[in-house]
Design an enzyme around this catalytic site. Structure first.
Site, PDB file in Angstrom:
ATOM      1  N   LEU A  60      -6.718   0.842   1.059  1.00 34.51           N
ATOM      2  CA  LEU A  60      -6.749  -0.490   0.477  1.00 34.51           C
ATOM      3  C   LEU A  60      -6.601  -1.481   1.620  1.00 34.51           C
ATOM      4  O   LEU A  60      -5.865  -1.217   2.575  1.00 34.51           O
ATOM      5  CB  LEU A  60      -5.600  -0.692  -0.516  1.00 34.51           C
ATOM      6  CG  LEU A  60      -5.564   0.210  -1.754  1.00 34.51           C
ATOM      7  CD1 LEU A  60      -4.320  -0.093  -2.583  1.00 34.51           C
ATOM      8  CD2 LEU A  60      -6.817   0.045  -2.590  1.00 34.51           C
ATOM      9  N   ASP A  61      -7.278  -2.618   1.539  1.00 37.09           N
ATOM     10  CA  ASP A  61      -7.091  -3.660   2.546  1.00 37.09           C
ATOM     11  C   ASP A  61      -5.616  -4.046   2.617  1.00 37.09           C
ATOM     12  O   ASP A  61      -4.879  -3.922   1.642  1.00 37.09           O
ATOM     13  CB  ASP A  61      -7.912  -4.900   2.193  1.00 37.09           C
ATOM     14  CG  ASP A  61      -9.398  -4.694   2.417  1.00 37.09           C
ATOM     15  OD1 ASP A  61      -9.779  -3.684   3.030  1.00 37.09           O
ATOM     16  OD2 ASP A  61     -10.180  -5.561   1.955  1.00 37.09           O
ATOM     17  N   ARG A  62      -5.203  -4.542   3.767  1.00 37.59           N
ATOM     18  CA  ARG A  62      -3.807  -4.919   3.977  1.00 37.59           C
ATOM     19  C   ARG A  62      -3.264  -5.806   2.851  1.00 37.59           C
ATOM     20  O   ARG A  62      -2.181  -5.582   2.330  1.00 37.59           O
ATOM     21  CB  ARG A  62      -3.675  -5.665   5.311  1.00 37.59           C
ATOM     22  CG  ARG A  62      -2.239  -6.054   5.677  1.00 37.59           C
ATOM     23  CD  ARG A  62      -2.199  -7.311   6.568  1.00 37.59           C
ATOM     24  NE  ARG A  62      -3.202  -7.282   7.607  1.00 37.59           N
ATOM     25  CZ  ARG A  62      -2.958  -6.950   8.871  1.00 37.59           C
ATOM     26  NH1 ARG A  62      -1.741  -6.629   9.243  1.00 37.59           N
ATOM     27  NH2 ARG A  62      -3.918  -6.974   9.757  1.00 37.59           N
TER      28      ARG A  62
END
Length: 233
Positions: A60-62
């Site tokens: 997942l993106d940050r």
């Protein structure tokens, strides 16, 4: 199945057995390390908490929160990644998005976004303009969407991925004039919750070793719906 518990660094563990671990990652925490980065990651936090190496099988993106699956052995990682398309039955996201200024640019209530993606020098995805398409190397990207709630300025939309490209949801929604609230990288003009309003809501998959179907749900903040309705902030 173990009871839900929280690690010392705010990773909420939903499930754990000898092969896999399912957690809820908070926004602001990297999924895993990348070259030259010294930031704390979800993989590192979980590894320290379980006192064993854990392996990333998807990211997942940050700034994206939500449900993540980790493998607890190299064998489990290989099996999951080799069979990902077969064993994952559902992977849903929800996003709080800005409405376009013009109603004519608004997406329909449901459908599929199919524009290929390219990546810039900072490894950020974008949809090239048709006249520039031949200048970039592109990859296929398919995002299905359904609007859950529409408001005057923002809407709540549910998304599922046929492909799992980096920044796929963010780039696709921004290209269609619905940038995710808080996503300055994709020209969002609002930041009502001081974060990227994208959440990995559910994950349903077949256990790679027991073949049992496992389903996990972590709902997005109720404040997002209230905001769309004009009852929050």
């Amino acid at each position: 199945m173990e009871k839900t518990r929280v690690s010392k660094n705010r990773l909420r563990i939903l499930y754990e057995d000898r092969w896999i671990c399912v957690v809820v990652k908070p926004a602001g925490l990297l999924s895993c390390e990348y070259p030259k980065s010294r930031e704390k990651t979800a993989r590192e936090v979980l590894s320290r908490h379980l006192k064993k190496d854990v392996f990333v099988v998807h990211r997942l993106d940050r700034e994206t929160s939500g449900v993540m699956l980790f493998a607890l052995s190299a064998e489990a990682k290989k099996k999951i990644m080799d069979d990902w398309q077969k064993i994952v039955h559902e992977r849903l996201y929800r996003a709080l998005v800005e409405n376009p200024r013009s109603v004519s640019k608004s997406l329909p209530n449901s459908g599929r976004i199919a524009e290929p993606l390219a990546y810039n020098a900072f490894h950020r995805a974008f949809v090239p303009r048709k006249e520039d398409a031949k200048k970039f190397k592109t990859v296929s990207a398919l995002t299905d969407f359904q609007f859950i709630l529409r408001g005057k300025t923002h809407s709540l939309v549910e998304l599922s991925l046929e492909t799992g490209r980096k920044n796929q949801i963010r780039a696709h929604l921004a290209f269609h004039s619905h940038p995710i609230a808080g996503d300055q990288a994709y020209r969002a003009k609002t930041d009502p919750f001081h974060r990227l309003c994208l959440h990995a809501r559910s994950l349903v998959f077949e256990h790679p070793f027991t073949n049992q179907t496992l389903s996990f749900l972590c709902e997005e903040s109720a404040a997002w719906e209230q905001f769309v309705l004009g009852k929050e902030k």
